[in-house]
Enzyme design. Structure first.
Site, PDB file in Angstrom:
ATOM      1  N   ARG A  46       0.894  -1.195   0.056  1.00 13.24           N
ATOM      2  CA  ARG A  46       0.042   0.103   0.004  1.00 13.24           C
ATOM      3  C   ARG A  46       0.747   1.183  -0.038  1.00 13.24           C
ATOM      4  O   ARG A  46       0.652   2.175  -0.542  1.00 13.24           O
ATOM      5  CB  ARG A  46      -1.149  -0.100   1.323  1.00 13.24           C
ATOM      6  CG  ARG A  46      -1.631   1.325   1.283  1.00 13.24           C
ATOM      7  CD  ARG A  46      -2.987   1.266   2.103  1.00 13.24           C
ATOM      8  NE  ARG A  46      -2.981   0.384   3.039  1.00 13.24           N
ATOM      9  CZ  ARG A  46      -2.430   0.585   4.306  1.00 13.24           C
ATOM     10  NH1 ARG A  46      -1.773   1.486   4.608  1.00 13.24           N
ATOM     11  NH2 ARG A  46      -2.523  -0.283   5.270  1.00 13.24           N
ATOM     12  N   TYR A  98     -17.068  18.005 -13.868  1.00 18.86           N
ATOM     13  CA  TYR A  98     -17.629  16.693 -14.006  1.00 18.86           C
ATOM     14  C   TYR A  98     -18.281  16.354 -12.730  1.00 18.86           C
ATOM     15  O   TYR A  98     -18.205  16.616 -11.692  1.00 18.86           O
ATOM     16  CB  TYR A  98     -16.062  15.739 -13.769  1.00 18.86           C
ATOM     17  CG  TYR A  98     -16.401  14.516 -14.078  1.00 18.86           C
ATOM     18  CD1 TYR A  98     -16.752  13.771 -14.959  1.00 18.86           C
ATOM     19  CD2 TYR A  98     -16.089  13.728 -12.477  1.00 18.86           C
ATOM     20  CE1 TYR A  98     -16.898  12.335 -14.995  1.00 18.86           C
ATOM     21  CE2 TYR A  98     -16.263  12.246 -12.443  1.00 18.86           C
ATOM     22  CZ  TYR A  98     -16.730  11.743 -13.781  1.00 18.86           C
ATOM     23  OH  TYR A  98     -16.936  10.318 -13.916  1.00 18.86           O
ATOM     24  N   LYS A 195      -8.862   7.779 -18.825  1.00 14.78           N
ATOM     25  CA  LYS A 195      -9.284   8.271 -19.998  1.00 14.78           C
ATOM     26  C   LYS A 195      -8.120   8.221 -21.067  1.00 14.78           C
ATOM     27  O   LYS A 195      -7.794   7.259 -21.370  1.00 14.78           O
ATOM     28  CB  LYS A 195     -10.308   9.661 -19.855  1.00 14.78           C
ATOM     29  CG  LYS A 195     -10.778   9.888 -18.669  1.00 14.78           C
ATOM     30  CD  LYS A 195     -12.165   9.259 -18.907  1.00 14.78           C
ATOM     31  CE  LYS A 195     -13.180   9.047 -17.698  1.00 14.78           C
ATOM     32  NZ  LYS A 195     -13.436  10.112 -16.984  1.00 14.78           N
TER      33      LYS A 195
HETATM   34  C1  LIG Z   1     -13.740  10.502 -15.686  1.00 11.37           C
HETATM   35  C2  LIG Z   1     -13.412  11.771 -15.140  1.00 11.37           C
HETATM   36  C3  LIG Z   1     -13.234  12.149 -13.711  1.00 11.37           C
HETATM   37  C4  LIG Z   1     -13.286  10.786 -12.726  1.00 11.37           C
HETATM   38  O1  LIG Z   1     -12.313   9.960 -12.832  1.00 11.37           O
HETATM   39  P1  LIG Z   1     -12.511   8.342 -12.707  1.00 11.37           P
HETATM   40  O2  LIG Z   1     -11.366   7.711 -12.969  1.00 11.37           O
HETATM   41  O3  LIG Z   1     -13.832   7.933 -13.316  1.00 11.37           O
HETATM   42  O4  LIG Z   1     -12.736   8.117 -11.061  1.00 11.37           O
HETATM   43  C5  LIG Z   1     -12.642  13.576 -13.181  1.00 11.37           C
HETATM   44  N1  LIG Z   1     -12.861  14.317 -14.018  1.00 11.37           N
HETATM   45  C6  LIG Z   1     -12.918  14.112 -15.418  1.00 11.37           C
HETATM   46  C7  LIG Z   1     -12.958  15.521 -16.237  1.00 11.37           C
HETATM   47  C8  LIG Z   1     -13.329  12.965 -15.865  1.00 11.37           C
HETATM   48  O5  LIG Z   1     -13.677  12.730 -17.315  1.00 11.37           O
END
Ligand SMILES: *Cc1c(COP(=O)(O)O)cnc(C)c1O
Length: 380
Positions: A46, A98, A195
Site C-alpha cells: 500500500r 465533472y 481516459k
Molecule cells: C472521468 C473523469 C473524472 C473521474 O475519474 P474516474 O477515473 O472515473 O474516477 C474526473 N474528471 C473528469 C474530467 C473525468 O472525465
C-alpha cells in the site's frame, strides 16, 4: 526532450534483476526484509510498489512536475486533494464540473464542514467575488464537459497565489499532450488516468502531479493512510498507455478537427462545441494554453426533439453509445439522459445542456469511416 519521446521513456528503466525492458508487474503485497528495520526500501505494497513507483515517475515527467502519485480512480485522486483541507476551509470550483467531482464535493465533503463555491470560470474575475482568507483551494476543469468551455489557467494561478490558495487543474479532457497546467502556475494537476492516459478503456485509475516537495509529502501521506492505491497490473496498463499518448493524441486531434468541420457544415446540426473554432468564445485562451484542440466535441441538432436525438444515438455503427472518453474507439453520449441525467431538466437547460446535445469522444479510427458513420446516422 520532445513530448513523444518523453512519453515512451518516462519512468522506464531496465529491470535490475533480469534486464527486462518493460517494467515488471510486481504482484505482491509484502516484501521480505533482511533484518528488523533493514530492507530495500519496500515494506508493504500500500505504501510502496515498484510498478506504481515507475508509473508515478512517468506521471511527473509527462506533466512537467517533480512528483507523481497514482490513485485507484480519478475521484480517489480528487478525494485526496480535498483531504488536505480542514473544516471551515473554502473551495472555489468551476460551475460546470465533472459530475463525479460535484457529487464528491457536495454529498461527501460538505458535511465535514468544507464549503464549496461554484463560479463561471470563463470569466476569471468572477472568482474574486468569492475569495476570502478561508479560501484554500481553487479547482479548475478546462476544457469542461460537455460544453468545452475554457478557463485561463495562468490568470487563475495569479489569483490563487495572491490569496495563498492552492490551484488544482483537472487536466483529464486535455491530457498532457495538449496542455500542462503546472507550466501556467498551477500547484497540482489531477487526471482521470482512466481516459487518455490509459487510452484503451480497460482500466480505472487517477493521478496527481506536483512540483512542491511538502505538498508531495502531504499527499503521499493521504495516499497511504486512506489507501486508495491502484494495483500493480493497472499501473502497468497506464504505463503502457502513456507510451503511445503522443501518436494517439495526434490522431485524436486530426480526427476531431475533421469531424468538427463536417458537423458544422451539416444541414441538421445547429451548433458545434469545439475549442478549435475561431468563433469559440474562449478561442484566444485555448490558443494560448493548448497545443491543439483534441477529439472531444459536442453538438446540438436543429430539431429540439428527444425522440429524434435518441434515433441518431442508436443509429451509429462505429460510435458506441457509452459514457467515458479518451479511448482508441469512438464513443457517442447523450448528456441529458446519461452523464448529466441527475441534474433537473430546467437547471440543465439553463446551463446550456439541451435535450438535443450530443457528445462525441472521437477515437483514432480512420476519419473517413467515422464521418461516413455520422453522415449515415444523421441522414436517417
Ligand atoms: C472521468 C473523469 C473524472 C473521474 O475519474 P474516474 O477515473 O472515473 O474516477 C474526473 N474528471 C473528469 C474530467 C473525468 O472525465
Amino acid at each position: 526532450m520532445k513530448a513523444a519521446t518523453k512519453y515512451i521513456h518516462a519512468g522506464s528503466h531496465p529491470d535490475p534483476s533480469t534486464g527486462a525492458i518493460m517494467t515488471p508487474i510486481y504482484q505482491t503485497s509484502t516484501f521480505v526484509q533482511e533484518a528488523p528495520g533493514k530492507n530495500k526500501g519496500f515494506e508493504y505494497a500500500r505504501s510502496q510498489n515498484p510498478t506504481r513507483f515507475a508509473l508515478e515517475e512517468a506521471l511527473a515527467i509527462i506533466e512537467n512536475g517533480k512528483f507523481g502519485l497514482a490513485f485507484s480512480s480519478g475521484v480517489a485522486a480528487t478525494d485526496a486533494v480535498i483531504k488536505l483541507l480542514s473544516p471551515g476551509d473554502e473551495v472555489i470550483a468551476s460551475n460546470d464540473l465533472y459530475g463525479g467531482s460535484y457529487r464528491l464535493f457536495t454529498k461527501v465533503f460538505e458535511k465535514f464542514g468544507i464549503k464549496f463555491h461554484y463560479v463561471d470560470m470563463t470569466h476569471v474575475e468572477n472568482i474574486n467575488k468569492f475569495v476570502s482568507a478561508k479560501t484554500k483551494l481553487i479547482w479548475v476543469e478546462t476544457p469542461t464537459n460537455p460544453l468545452m468551455n475554457i478557463t485561463d489557467i495562468a490568470a487563475v494561478a495569479t489569483i490563487a497565489k495572491s490569496n495563498n490558495a492552492l490551484l488544482c487543474v483537472d487536466n483529464t479532457f486535455a491530457s498532457p499532450f495538449l496542455q500542462n497546467p503546472l507550466d501556467f502556475g498551477a500547484d497540482l494537476v489531477m487526471h482521470s488516468s482512466t481516459k487518455y492516459l490509459g487510452g484503451h478503456s480497460d482500466v480505472i485509475q487517477g493521478a496527481l502531479v506536483m512540483k512542491d516537495e511538502k505538498l508531495r509529502e502531504q499527499l503521499y501521506f493521504l495516499q497511504k493512510s486512506c489507501g486508495a492505491v491502484p494495483g500493480p497490473m493497472d499501473c502497468f496498463l497506464v504505463l503502457r498507455g502513456i507510451k503511445t499518448l503522443g501518436v494517439r493524441m495526434k490522431q485524436h486531434c486530426e480526427n476531431g478537427k475533421r469531424i468538427a468541420e463536417f458537423l458544422s457544415n451539416h444541414s441538421k446540426v445547429k451548433k458545434v462545441y469545439w475549442p478549435g473554432f475561431s468563433d469559440h468564445p474562449n478561442y484566444t485562451i485555448a490558443r494560448k494554453q493548448m497545443r491543439d484542440f483534441g477529439g472531444m466535441i459536442s453538438f446540438e441538432l436543429k430539431v429540439e426533439d428527444i425522440a429524434e436525438t435518441k434515433k441518431l444515438l442508436s443509429s451509429t455503427k462505429l460510435f458506441s453509445l457509452a459514457e467515458s472518453l479518451g479511448g482508441v474507439e469512438s464513443l457517442i453520449n447523450h448528456p441529458a439522459t446519461m452523464t448529466h441525467a441527475s441534474i433537473p431538466r430546467e437547471e440543465r437547460i439553463k446551463n446550456g445542456l439541451r435535450d438535443s446535445l450530443i457528445r462525441l469522444s472521437v477515437g483514432i479510427e480512420d476519419p473517413d469511416d467515422l464521418i461516413e458513420d455520422l453522415s449515415n446516422a444523421l441522414g436517417k
